[in-house]
Motif scaffolding. Structure first.
Motif, PDB file in Angstrom:
ATOM      1  N   GLN A  45       0.841  -1.201   0.000  1.00 47.83           N
ATOM      2  CA  GLN A  45       0.000   0.000   0.000  1.00 47.83           C
ATOM      3  C   GLN A  45       0.872   1.246   0.000  1.00 47.83           C
ATOM      4  N   PRO A  46       1.189   1.750  -1.205  1.00 47.16           N
ATOM      5  CA  PRO A  46       2.135   2.863  -1.282  1.00 47.16           C
ATOM      6  C   PRO A  46       1.564   4.211  -0.824  1.00 47.16           C
ATOM      7  N   GLU A  47       0.273   4.247  -0.444  1.00 41.16           N
ATOM      8  CA  GLU A  47      -0.312   5.545  -0.043  1.00 41.16           C
ATOM      9  C   GLU A  47       0.353   6.059   1.228  1.00 41.16           C
ATOM     10  N   GLU A  48       0.333   7.337   1.373  1.00 43.95           N
ATOM     11  CA  GLU A  48       0.892   7.922   2.592  1.00 43.95           C
ATOM     12  C   GLU A  48       0.019   7.567   3.780  1.00 43.95           C
ATOM     13  N   ILE A  49       0.664   7.492   4.953  1.00 42.97           N
ATOM     14  CA  ILE A  49      -0.062   7.096   6.152  1.00 42.97           C
ATOM     15  C   ILE A  49       0.479   7.890   7.335  1.00 42.97           C
ATOM     16  N   ALA A  50      -0.416   8.218   8.256  1.00 41.98           N
ATOM     17  CA  ALA A  50       0.018   9.005   9.412  1.00 41.98           C
ATOM     18  C   ALA A  50       1.044   8.223  10.220  1.00 41.98           C
ATOM     19  N   LEU A  51       2.089   8.892  10.622  1.00 40.85           N
ATOM     20  CA  LEU A  51       3.175   8.246  11.365  1.00 40.85           C
ATOM     21  C   LEU A  51       2.648   7.511  12.592  1.00 40.85           C
ATOM     22  N   ASN A  52       1.778   8.197  13.334  1.00 40.48           N
ATOM     23  CA  ASN A  52       1.218   7.595  14.544  1.00 40.48           C
ATOM     24  C   ASN A  52       0.577   6.240  14.281  1.00 40.48           C
ATOM     25  N   THR A  53      -0.278   6.244  13.254  1.00 39.16           N
ATOM     26  CA  THR A  53      -0.999   5.017  12.900  1.00 39.16           C
ATOM     27  C   THR A  53      -0.018   3.919  12.529  1.00 39.16           C
ATOM     28  N   LEU A  54       0.962   4.316  11.748  1.00 35.10           N
ATOM     29  CA  LEU A  54       1.955   3.355  11.273  1.00 35.10           C
ATOM     30  C   LEU A  54       2.689   2.693  12.437  1.00 35.10           C
ATOM     31  N   LEU A  55       3.169   3.534  13.352  1.00 34.75           N
ATOM     32  CA  LEU A  55       3.944   3.025  14.479  1.00 34.75           C
ATOM     33  C   LEU A  55       3.098   2.096  15.341  1.00 34.75           C
ATOM     34  N   LYS A  56       1.859   2.510  15.553  1.00 31.73           N
ATOM     35  CA  LYS A  56       0.981   1.729  16.400  1.00 31.73           C
ATOM     36  C   LYS A  56       0.709   0.372  15.755  1.00 31.73           C
ATOM     37  N   HIS A  57       0.463   0.413  14.469  1.00 33.94           N
ATOM     38  CA  HIS A  57       0.099  -0.792  13.751  1.00 33.94           C
ATOM     39  C   HIS A  57       1.220  -1.827  13.758  1.00 33.94           C
ATOM     40  N   PHE A  58       2.434  -1.350  13.603  1.00 34.98           N
ATOM     41  CA  PHE A  58       3.563  -2.288  13.531  1.00 34.98           C
ATOM     42  C   PHE A  58       4.279  -2.444  14.860  1.00 34.98           C
ATOM     43  N   GLY A  59       3.798  -1.770  15.869  1.00 39.53           N
ATOM     44  CA  GLY A  59       4.404  -1.876  17.186  1.00 39.53           C
ATOM     45  C   GLY A  59       5.890  -1.566  17.193  1.00 39.53           C
ATOM     46  N   THR A  60       6.243  -0.491  16.506  1.00 40.61           N
ATOM     47  CA  THR A  60       7.661  -0.149  16.445  1.00 40.61           C
ATOM     48  C   THR A  60       7.839   1.321  16.824  1.00 40.61           C
ATOM     49  N   THR A  61       9.049   1.826  16.675  1.00 38.82           N
ATOM     50  CA  THR A  61       9.315   3.200  17.081  1.00 38.82           C
ATOM     51  C   THR A  61       9.807   4.030  15.906  1.00 38.82           C
ATOM     52  N   ARG A  62       9.978   5.287  16.224  1.00 47.16           N
ATOM     53  CA  ARG A  62      10.383   6.256  15.222  1.00 47.16           C
ATOM     54  C   ARG A  62      11.709   5.868  14.556  1.00 47.16           C
ATOM     55  N   SER A  63      12.575   5.152  15.304  1.00 44.00           N
ATOM     56  CA  SER A  63      13.929   4.898  14.792  1.00 44.00           C
ATOM     57  C   SER A  63      13.906   4.007  13.549  1.00 44.00           C
ATOM     58  N   THR A  64      12.961   3.060  13.494  1.00 40.26           N
ATOM     59  CA  THR A  64      12.828   2.212  12.311  1.00 40.26           C
ATOM     60  C   THR A  64      12.524   3.067  11.087  1.00 40.26           C
ATOM     61  N   VAL A  65      11.554   3.957  11.284  1.00 36.07           N
ATOM     62  CA  VAL A  65      11.152   4.840  10.188  1.00 36.07           C
ATOM     63  C   VAL A  65      12.335   5.709   9.766  1.00 36.07           C
ATOM     64  N   ASN A  66      13.008   6.253  10.772  1.00 36.69           N
ATOM     65  CA  ASN A  66      14.156   7.115  10.473  1.00 36.69           C
ATOM     66  C   ASN A  66      15.199   6.399   9.630  1.00 36.69           C
TER      67      ASN A  66
END
Length: 803
Positions: free
Chosen positions: A211-232
């Motif tokens: 799903q290449p659509e943009e997604i809110a960071l909060n939702t993303l982190l919550k969904h995958f149970g991870t932290t900002r550092s992965t995204v970074n």
DNA sequence: AGCACGCCGACT
DNA sequence: GTCGGCGTGCTC
């Protein structure tokens, strides 16, 4: 067109004109009328509104526009014209009019700072102030006690300079979104290359491949149970990117409103709405006055007319009195039109107001429901303006610009060729008179949609209660009815009409009343803080235990505050659960709503309150309404007092028995024979209108005449009297028509406020086409004294209340 | 309004 | 002399 005409943010009568500025090359293409700009003005910089553009100027030392604050004009062409019209009609400054039309946050904030320009040593104090910094806020100078002279020298030597900053208060809320920054197949490649140890990163990538659509960071982190550092990590690898998106604060959760559809209209409703619909179809402007009894379904007419307007691709403004912007009202509009509704009222924070305003500005909504200032909503394709409870005095702004929303609505209706609908169960006399004359189109709704009769009103003569030995605030009748009501498991509303009726402290020995030392008014007793407060200047003192005048300890409280009633009530009917609603209990944000919810959930038997409970509330279990002191404002020095009494009584009676249960109303009064009380109890608006019109004719008050009120204030009593006298003289020499009367100088009803004396004069006129210009010319003669001697002169072209 | 400038009296 | 208070006039 390289020159802009700008109204600058300097509220002074000598600055009340456009100033011309050169538009620098870089702004040539972007600058449009209606935008806010920053301009140099004398030694400083100020905010201004661009009124128009020109290719020449009479002024030959033009400065340049320093900055442009908006990408899109905040004022449409129509609003620019409306602002000028408003300023001229109300004798206000242009800048004041424009500021009133826009949300608070668009106003500029001014700041000064010092910049260090060289390494040259400065005087010791300055050196410590800068302490290695290049910039210092100007306020720090004052708090450090540094003299202006030392700075001045440094400025002259070129070591330091002063910057005048103009800051916008705007605060936008941003939400972070994440989206892929590359093509999907590149992401897939990267996915293969990722080390198996980077489990979370792989999971995230897999998600974006799916799903290449943009997604809110909060939702993303919550969904995958991870932290900002992965995204970074992924952002650093340039596989994902961060997008900051502006987010509106939505004070109302739109999904929470149950959707409704149009109800079938009664015959009367049909008849009323048809001419409005015709105006909408034909792009025609008329003013409609819908005179409909409580429960006759005015709101449904509004809703269906708006439906037509939206279907036509146009927009609607609905004005409701500040006080009745209850969740109930919002629910009706949001329920019908969902997220196309913006809501504007004073309980919103500045940021929330701004967000709602922007939803209108950016054409995201078609409907705005709001209090007075919503009449300026920046719609460009208005199809209707509705003013509910049009008689309410909250539509009149009591400080500059002193406008009436009804007048603004009609002005906008004319320019947009669209109908203006005024609705009320008790129209203002002016409005009804205009409808009678055919200036407005009158529609009457005499029947309630549920065919229920209006509740029966009993008038209790409090004088005979007194004779019978009952000295309490509650008549025997009211007490009995209250008890019966509670025993039946039903609820009651008690109204304390408190205007001009506050709790004050008096000595029983000598009659001394504690007054404010700065104002000519008795101090009001506040029980929870055990203080006496002045409601005009917020002076406060502790309640004395002995009389300051004769030293007696027989100090007693007089008058009737809601607090005292509450106490008396719980003594009288101990089993009653009472909810008190007044300024004290509703000051906190959301308190209003909370109290009403408690009452709706039947957590209390009796709702006791002031004016604010009279309007718009609709509780199905309320079967008894009691008015404790119906005549308390009847004797105020205000020509509208009878009208206001009638309106209030009619309105509060409508609170009883709105649903299946029959309702009952008890009105306690010392003047049962007064026509406003008697006719309100019979729901006879027409008779009241005729009686009151006779009074207005006899005493020459609106709608028979127009009024203009000029108030002068100054610390010195003599100055005030003399100035007012001069103004009266000036007015007499200007008026043209026979019937025009000028009253005054008269002391204002509260002669002294905040240590300033206040006198006024009033013009009563039928036809005086040059009056505005004359008043303007006369008060301009005092400009100098206004500036130098702290003299104040205010003009109200249609005073609503004289007190 | 807010700011600079300039005049005048007072003081180290 | 020079500091600081206040009255005056200007702001594109």
């Amino acid at each position: 067109m390289t020159i802009a005409n700008v109204i600058v943010d300097v509220p002074a009568s000598s600055i009340n004109q456009t100033f011309d500025y050169r538009i620098p090359e870089r702004f040539q293409d972007v600058l449009e009328p209606g935008m806010r700009v920053i301009v140099p003005f004398g030694p400083r910089r100020v905010m201004g509104y661009v009124m128009g553009k020109a290719s020449t100027s009479d002024y030959d030392k033009l400065k340049e526009i320093a900055d442009v604050l908006d990408l899109v004009p905040v004022l449409t062409d129509e609003l620019i014209d409306l602002g000028k019209w408003l300023a001229e009609k109300t004798l206000s400054l242009y800048i004041i009019a424009f500021q009133a039309m826009l949300p608070q946050v668009l106003k500029a904030n001014y700041k000064k700072e010092l910049e260090r320009l060289s390494e040259a040593p400065l005087p010791d104090q300055l050196e410590t102030l800068f302490a290695g910094r290049d910039f210092v806020p100007y306020e720090e100078l004052e708090s450090a006690g540094i003299h202006y002279h030392q700075v001045q020298k440094a400025i002259q030597d070129g070591d330091v300079s002063v910057h005048y900053l103009v800051k916008s208060k705007v605060t936008k809320r941003h939400v972070t979104y994440i989206k892929p920054s590359r093509d999907i197949h590149l992401l897939e490649e990267a996915y293969q290359d990722l080390s198996n140890r980077a489990k979370k990163q792989k999971e995230l990538l897999a998600h974006f491949i799916e799903q290449p659509e943009e997604i809110a960071l909060n939702t993303l982190l919550k969904h995958f149970g991870t932290t900002r550092s992965t995204v970074n990590a992924l952002v650093e690898k340039q596989l994902l990117e961060i997008v900051k998106k502006e987010q509106y604060r939505n004070p109302y959760n739109d999904a929470a409103f149950e959707q409704t559809t149009a109800l079938e209209l009664t015959e009367q409703q049909e008849q009323s709405i048809e001419p409005i619909r015709q105006d909408i179809r034909m792009d025609h402007h008329d003013v409609f006055l819908i005179h409909g009894v409580t429960g006759s379904g005015k709101t449904e007419i509004y809703l269906q007319a708006i439906q037509d307007v939206i279907a036509k691709g146009q927009e609607a403004i609905v004005l409701v009195p500040e006080i009745s912007l209850t969740p109930q009202m919002v629910r009706r509009f949001k329920g019908r039109f969902g997220s196309s509704v913006a809501v504007m009222h004073s309980a919103l924070s500045n940021g929330e107001k701004y967000d709602e305003w922007r939803r209108i500005h950016q054409k995201e909504v078609q409907v705005v429901v709001g209090a007075r200032s919503a009449v300026f909503a920046p719609f460009e394709n208005l199809g209707i303006i509705i003013i509910d409870e049009e008689h309410e005095n909250s539509y009149k702004q009591e400080d500059q610009p002193r406008y009436h929303a009804r007048d603004v609505a009609i002005q906008r209706g004319k320019t947009h060729h669209c109908p203006v609908v005024l609705g009320s169960a008790t129209p203002a006399l002016e409005s009804y008179a205009r409808a009678q004359k055919g200036v407005y189109q009158l529609a009457s709704l005499t029947k309630r949609t549920n065919d229920k009769a209006m509740p029966h009103v009993d008038i209790v003569d409090m004088r005979s209660e007194l004779h019978a030995g009952n000295r309490s605030m509650f008549s025997r009748d009211l007490k009995n009815k209250l008890e019966q009501c509670i025993n039946r498991g039903e609820q009651a509303v008690l109204l304390l009409n408190r205007r001009g009726y506050s709790t004050f402290v008096m000595c029983r020995e000598c009659g001394h009343v504690n007054e404010c030392p700065h104002c000519d008014i008795a101090l009001t007793f506040h029980k929870n803080s055990n203080q006496l407060k002045c409601h005009y200047c917020s002076y406060e003192e502790l309640v004395p235990t002995r009389c300051p005048s004769c030293n007696s300890d027989l100090i007693r409280f007089f008058g009737t505050g809601t607090q005292r009633i509450e106490e008396a009530l719980t003594q009288l009917i101990p089993q009653a659960r009472v909810l008190r609603m007044d300024v004290d209990t509703t000051r906190r944000k959301g308190a209003h709503e909370k109290l009403l919810n408690q009452f709706a959930n039947k957590e209390a038997d009796i709702l006791l309150g002031t004016q604010m409970i009279a309007k718009g509330l609709d509780f199905e279990n309320v079967t008894l309404v009691g008015v404790l002191t119906a005549d308390s404002m009847l004797h105020l020095p205000d020509f509208r007092s009878a009208e206001k009494t009638f309106q209030l009584l009619t309105q509060v009676s409508g609170r009883a028995g709105r649903h299946d249960l029959p309702g009952e109303v008890i009105v306690q009064t010392y003047t049962p024979e007064h026509y406003s009380i008697e006719l309100a109890s019979q729901y006879d608006y027409l008779q009241f209108y005729q009686n009151e019109m006779q009074m207005r004719k006899k005493f020459q008050y609106p709608p028979y005449v127009f009024l203009a009120l000029i108030t002068v204030s100054h610390q010195n009593h003599a100055t005030v009297v003399q100035t007012t006298q001069k103004i009266v003289k000036g007015l007499w020499s200007h008026v043209q028509e026979e019937g025009t009367v000028i009253l005054g100088p008269t002391p204002s009803p509260i002669t002294r406020v905040k240590d300033r004396y206040r006198y006024q004069c009033m013009v009563k006129y039928k036809q005086e086409p040059n009056l505005r210009a004359s008043i303007h010319q006369i008060i301009r003669q005092f400009d100098d004294q206004v500036r130098k001697d702290d003299l104040q002169i205010t003009v109200d072209m249609q005073p609503y209340q004289l007190i």
